[in-house]
Write an enzyme that holds these catalytic residues in place. Sequence first.
Site, PDB file in Angstrom:
ATOM      1  N   SER A  50       0.799  -1.232   0.000  1.00  0.00           N
ATOM      2  CA  SER A  50       0.000   0.000   0.000  1.00  0.00           C
ATOM      3  C   SER A  50       0.829   1.279   0.000  1.00  0.00           C
ATOM      4  O   SER A  50       0.256   2.378  -0.105  1.00  0.00           O
ATOM      5  CB  SER A  50      -0.953   0.006   1.200  1.00  0.00           C
ATOM      6  OG  SER A  50      -1.981  -0.916   1.004  1.00  0.00           O
ATOM      7  N   LYS A  53       0.114   3.758  -2.695  1.00  0.00           N
ATOM      8  CA  LYS A  53      -0.948   4.766  -2.650  1.00  0.00           C
ATOM      9  C   LYS A  53      -0.427   6.182  -2.434  1.00  0.00           C
ATOM     10  O   LYS A  53      -1.167   7.151  -2.650  1.00  0.00           O
ATOM     11  CB  LYS A  53      -1.962   4.374  -1.566  1.00  0.00           C
ATOM     12  CG  LYS A  53      -2.707   3.093  -1.927  1.00  0.00           C
ATOM     13  CD  LYS A  53      -3.394   2.423  -0.754  1.00  0.00           C
ATOM     14  CE  LYS A  53      -4.010   1.106  -1.199  1.00  0.00           C
ATOM     15  NZ  LYS A  53      -4.392   0.235  -0.090  1.00  0.00           N
ATOM     16  N   SER A 113      -6.460   3.394   3.640  1.00  0.00           N
ATOM     17  CA  SER A 113      -5.770   2.574   2.643  1.00  0.00           C
ATOM     18  C   SER A 113      -6.758   1.811   1.764  1.00  0.00           C
ATOM     19  O   SER A 113      -6.596   0.618   1.509  1.00  0.00           O
ATOM     20  CB  SER A 113      -4.816   1.592   3.340  1.00  0.00           C
ATOM     21  OG  SER A 113      -3.830   1.126   2.460  1.00  0.00           O
TER      22      SER A 113
END
Length: 374
Positions: A50, A53, A113
Site C-alpha cells: 500500500s 498509494k 488505505s
Amino acid sequence: MEAPAPAPAPAPAALAPMPEISAPIGLLIDVNSGRVLFERQSHRRFVPASLTKIMTSYVAFELIAQGKLRLDQRFTMKPETFAKWHGVGSTMFLGNMSQTSVADLIEGIVTVSANDGCVVMAEGVAGSVPGFTAMMNAEARKLGMRDTHYNTPNGWMDEGQTWVSAADLAKLSMALITRHPALYQRFYGHHQATFGGITQNNHNPLYGHVDGADGVKTGFTNEAGYGLVGTAIRNGRRLMMVVGGYDRPVDRAEQSRALLEWGFAAWTSHPLFPKGAHLGEARVQEGEARSVGLVAPHDLALALPAGATGRPTLAIRYKGPLRAPIAKGQQVATLVVKVAGQPDEALPLVAAQDVAKGGVLARLRDGFLALAGR
C-alpha cells in the site's frame, strides 16, 4: 556563483548510538539539510504494497493543482469494479454504482488505505487502471524515481510487477509535501476516518506516539511484509524515514518510532535560509528573460551530530545556461554546503518565477550577447 555564508554554525562530536533497526531496507533523511542520517539498501527494489498509494494521491494532487481535477467531482463504482474489489483487503465500503467525491476518495486512500477507492479514482481519472498507472509512471520519471514501476494504483499483489526503492519513496514523499503543502495538510495526518457508517483507524504506528508525526503511509501484504514511510516535523525541522520488509508489525512500530526519535535527538539542525529566500540568479538561454531567480523551496539547514561545530561554506551550482521554458518552483540548481569533517550536502534551489521560451528576437539577442562576451 558564491552565496553569502550565514553566521557560523555550531567540530566533530561522537554520534549517539542508533537504536536497533532489523528491517532489511531503511532510510532516514533530514529534509531541511538533505543529509542521510541512516541508510540500508535504499536503492534496492522491493514490493511496496500500500505504499503505492502515496503515488496515487500524488497524481491526484498534481491534477488538482493543474485544474484538471476537482475535489467535488464524483466518480462511480462500476458493477465490474464492485465485483472485483468489494471487500478485498482494506476498503472504504463503496457500494455498487455508488458515487463518491474525489475528496472522499483521497481521504479513504490516504487514511484507511482503501483498495476500492484507488480503483474508482483510477478509472474516474483515466478511464482505466492501465491508463492511470501510466500517469503514475510518468510522474515517477519526472521526479527521477529510477527504481520504481507501477502496475496497480493500490499495491495489491501483482506477481512483482510493481516495485519501488526506499530512496524513491522518500523523494516522492518530499515532493508530495513540498509541492502540495495545503493538500497534504488537508488529507494526511488523520488518525481515523468514517465511511459507510464504519469508523476505521489509520494504521500508521507513529500517530499518537511521535510528536509532530503527520504521515505518510503504511503498507502490508504477505508478499511485501510490513513497510512504512513515516515523517514528523518539530520546530520547522522535518525528518523522513522509510523502512521495508518487516515480518511483524510490532517491530515496524517500535523501531520506526525509535529511529525518528534518535534522528531528532542525535542530530541538530542549524538553519541556513528560510523558505523563499532569494540566493542568487541563473543565466537563461532562449527565454523571454535572460536570468531567473534561485530560491529555497523550503527551510534549508545544516544537520550535524549533536554537539558538533563547524563553519559552512556555500556555493551555488547549476548546469548553465539554463534553457527556457522554466516553470516556477522547478528545481534548477543546488546549494552545495561544505563543513570540515562532514560530507558535502547538496540542497535544492528552485526557479523563483516562470520563464517562457522566447521568440526570434530572444534568440538574436542571445547570439549577439554571446558574440559580445556577455
